[in-house]
Design an enzyme around this catalytic site. Structure first.
Site, PDB file in Angstrom:
ATOM      1  N   THR A 107       0.813  -0.979  -0.039  1.00 17.61           N
ATOM      2  CA  THR A 107       0.256   0.328  -0.321  1.00 17.61           C
ATOM      3  C   THR A 107       0.541   1.982   0.154  1.00 17.61           C
ATOM      4  O   THR A 107       0.059   2.672  -0.127  1.00 17.61           O
ATOM      5  CB  THR A 107      -0.995   0.073   1.319  1.00 17.61           C
ATOM      6  OG1 THR A 107      -0.465  -0.414   2.718  1.00 17.61           O
ATOM      7  CG2 THR A 107      -1.896  -1.084   1.021  1.00 17.61           C
ATOM      8  N   THR A 110       7.170   2.210   2.619  1.00 12.67           N
ATOM      9  CA  THR A 110       8.104   2.460   2.557  1.00 12.67           C
ATOM     10  C   THR A 110       7.962   4.498   2.108  1.00 12.67           C
ATOM     11  O   THR A 110       9.041   4.451   2.043  1.00 12.67           O
ATOM     12  CB  THR A 110       8.452   1.421   1.573  1.00 12.67           C
ATOM     13  OG1 THR A 110       8.536   0.126   2.279  1.00 12.67           O
ATOM     14  CG2 THR A 110       9.873   1.655   1.714  1.00 12.67           C
ATOM     15  N   HIS A 330     -20.272 -24.578 -15.659  1.00 18.51           N
ATOM     16  CA  HIS A 330     -19.459 -24.172 -13.960  1.00 18.51           C
ATOM     17  C   HIS A 330     -19.683 -22.293 -13.693  1.00 18.51           C
ATOM     18  O   HIS A 330     -20.505 -21.361 -13.508  1.00 18.51           O
ATOM     19  CB  HIS A 330     -19.168 -24.552 -13.335  1.00 18.51           C
ATOM     20  CG  HIS A 330     -18.482 -24.145 -11.140  1.00 18.51           C
ATOM     21  ND1 HIS A 330     -18.463 -25.277 -10.562  1.00 18.51           N
ATOM     22  CD2 HIS A 330     -17.757 -22.984 -11.475  1.00 18.51           C
ATOM     23  CE1 HIS A 330     -18.381 -24.636  -9.590  1.00 18.51           C
ATOM     24  NE2 HIS A 330     -17.920 -23.596 -10.082  1.00 18.51           N
ATOM     25  N   GLU A 331     -18.569 -21.837 -14.593  1.00 16.80           N
ATOM     26  CA  GLU A 331     -18.504 -20.985 -14.246  1.00 16.80           C
ATOM     27  C   GLU A 331     -19.774 -19.864 -15.352  1.00 16.80           C
ATOM     28  O   GLU A 331     -20.141 -18.947 -14.769  1.00 16.80           O
ATOM     29  CB  GLU A 331     -17.101 -20.268 -15.241  1.00 16.80           C
ATOM     30  CG  GLU A 331     -16.334 -21.322 -15.090  1.00 16.80           C
ATOM     31  CD  GLU A 331     -15.492 -20.850 -13.801  1.00 16.80           C
ATOM     32  OE1 GLU A 331     -16.136 -19.386 -12.769  1.00 16.80           O
ATOM     33  OE2 GLU A 331     -14.507 -21.347 -13.044  1.00 16.80           O
TER      34      GLU A 331
END
Length: 490
Positions: A107, A110, A330-331
């Site tokens: 995110t 640093t 399925h999808e």
């Protein structure tokens, strides 16, 4: 210079001893043993040198960091205590000694620390918590002392009044004491850090600020979190839709984009992406464009890059025709229920194997959500169960491919009960018996199974048409899928 003088004196002593007739073999053995021990110490990191750039002001500014307006605002307020030192002393304000950045990986914690060094014109020293922990007693504490000493020396050398020490993954160094009973080195290292932070004074010639980053704040020792040490906690959360748009604009500045690239739509499709994910997304899209010898990056390259960042690279394995048909059914089941319950939500439908999945349906969110209603959670369960229900209705049986869907559906049903949204009302989850939990979860799942079964029976023709086209093309966009089902839905 000192090393050369020492070597010369040692050589002179050896020559004098030989001339005088002394036996120098024990001295040679001791010298060799010392050299070996020093070499081992260096190889194991016992002799540690913390370095910083002679130009500590990195090129990273807060303007280069997108999607973190709240975090930047809070961090700047804390850093202004350092920049405006004379003004705050008139009001009796004690400068902060430590700032803790917390949030998920990738995110920009640093980057925020580097920008803070530039903002305050400070020497910047970066390290990580793991560099202080060794199996040798006292090594970690010595490194902590040397780190603070190096920061002061470097700042004095460069004529700076401020120094920032950045410790990444601080939970390794600052974990709660007493957890490692067999290894007191962890506790000694943390104790030294606490002592060093207590010793920081506002009137020193070099003012040191410690910035630490972690994604496991719950692991940190309470003594490290109290006021006077890490006085401020700045949350660096995943960016929202507007934040993702800002980050994308930053990462495509040096990339030639085609006219069909819509960053607003791309920000909508990347819900849950961190700044690191978005940087990888822009890079992968450029790689896809290079593979096709394109001079510009088109939207299809970004669309493909989203799938790669989420699921991984395409796999060489190819399922059998029977398995491929089952995956398509399925999808398509997932996509149908998702589109019926939340029109316009389906983004991509594919039977191309990626990562650990033989196929997948990707959906995007129209708007960010932080609270969920019972209807929303039940709709999510319905979408999760739709793949298995489509297999049962179209093919006649189910497969093991629904295991992950069932696990997610079970956890979502548990969440409905825990939050008091189920028929049994407000309850204490810990005080419910296992039998009562099971019955209530089963009841919620069975209700959604019946609901999904009714939807699928009404749209079997659309499912079969989608499966046929999906097997031919391997991938359908959300718009292509909606064209197939729009007539029946209308």
């Amino acid at each position: 210079m000192i090393k050369e003088i020492s070597l010369g004196l040692a050589l002179a002593v050896i020559i004098f001893s030989i001339v005088a007739g002394y036996n120098i073999l024990p001295l040679v053995i001791l010298a060799l043993a010392g050299g070996v021990l020093y070499f081992i110490a260096q190889s194991r990191g016992l002799v540690k040198s913390f370095e910083s750039s002679d130009k500590p002001n990195t090129k990273v500014n807060f303007e280069h960091i997108g999607g973190q307006k709240t975090a930047i605002k809070e961090l700047k307020e804390a850093l202004d205590f350092i920049r405006n030192y004379k003004e705050i002393t008139l009001l009796g304000i004690r400068p902060l000694k430590g700032i803790l950045l917390t949030g998920p990986p990738g995110t920009g914690k640093t980057l925020l620390a580097k920008a803070a060094a530039n903002y305050t014109d400070a020497v910047f020293l970066a390290t990580s918590g793991s560099e202080f922990v060794e199996m040798y007693a006292g090594v970690g504490a010595q490194r902590v002392r040397k780190l603070f000493k190096t920061a002061r020396e470097k700042a004095s050398k460069l004529g700076k009044n401020n120094a920032i020490i950045f410790v990444d993954e601080v939970e390794t160094l600052g974990a709660k004491r007493g957890q490692n009973s067999s290894h007191m080195e962890y506790d000694q290292t943390l104790n030294e850090l606490l002592v060093q932070m207590d010793g920081l004074k506002a009137d020193e010639s070099v003012r040191i600020l410690v910035i630490a980053a972690t994604n496991r704040a719950d692991m940190l020792d309470p003594a490290l979190m109290r006021p006077g040490r890490f006085d401020r906690q700045v949350k660096v959360e995943l960016p929202d839709r507007q934040g993702r748009l800002e980050i994308l604009k930053i990462h495509v500045r040096n990339k030639p984009l085609a006219d069909d690239v819509d960053l607003n739509n791309l920000a909508k499709e990347t819900f849950g992406f961190s700044g690191a994910h978005l940087e990888s997304l822009a890079n992968e899209a450029a790689i896809f464009a290079m593979r096709e010898n394109c001079k510009q990056i088109h939207y299809r390259h970004f669309h493909e890059a989203v799938d790669k960042v989420i699921m991984g690279e395409k796999l060489n394995r190819r399922p059998s025709s029977e398995e491929l048909h089952r995956v398509a059914v399925h999808e398509t089941g997932h996509a149908l229920i998702c589109e019926l319950l939340r029109p316009g939500a389906v983004s991509t439908l594919t039977v191309t194997p990626r990562g650990g999945a033989l196929g997948y349906m990707r959906q995007h969110n129209e708007e960010e959500m932080y609270l969920y209603t019972k209807d929303y959670l039940e709709n999510q369960i319905a979408v999760m169960l739709a793949g298995a229900m489509a297999e049962e209705q179209i093919i006649g049986n189910r497969s093991t491919g629904s295991a992950n869907d069932f696990e997610k559906a079970f956890k979502t049903a548990e969440n409905i009960i825990k939050t008091g949204l189920s028929d049994i009302g407000i309850v204490s989850w810990d005080n419910l018996s296992q039998d009562r939990k099971f019955k209530e979860v089963k009841k919620i799942l069975e209700q959604q199974e019946k609901r999904v079964e009714g939807y699928i029976k009404q749209h079997i023709e659309e499912i079969n048409n989608t499966v046929t086209l999906l097997l031919e093309q391997e991938k359908l966009t959300g718009d292509e899928f909606r064209k197939i089902i729009n007539k029946k839905v209308a």
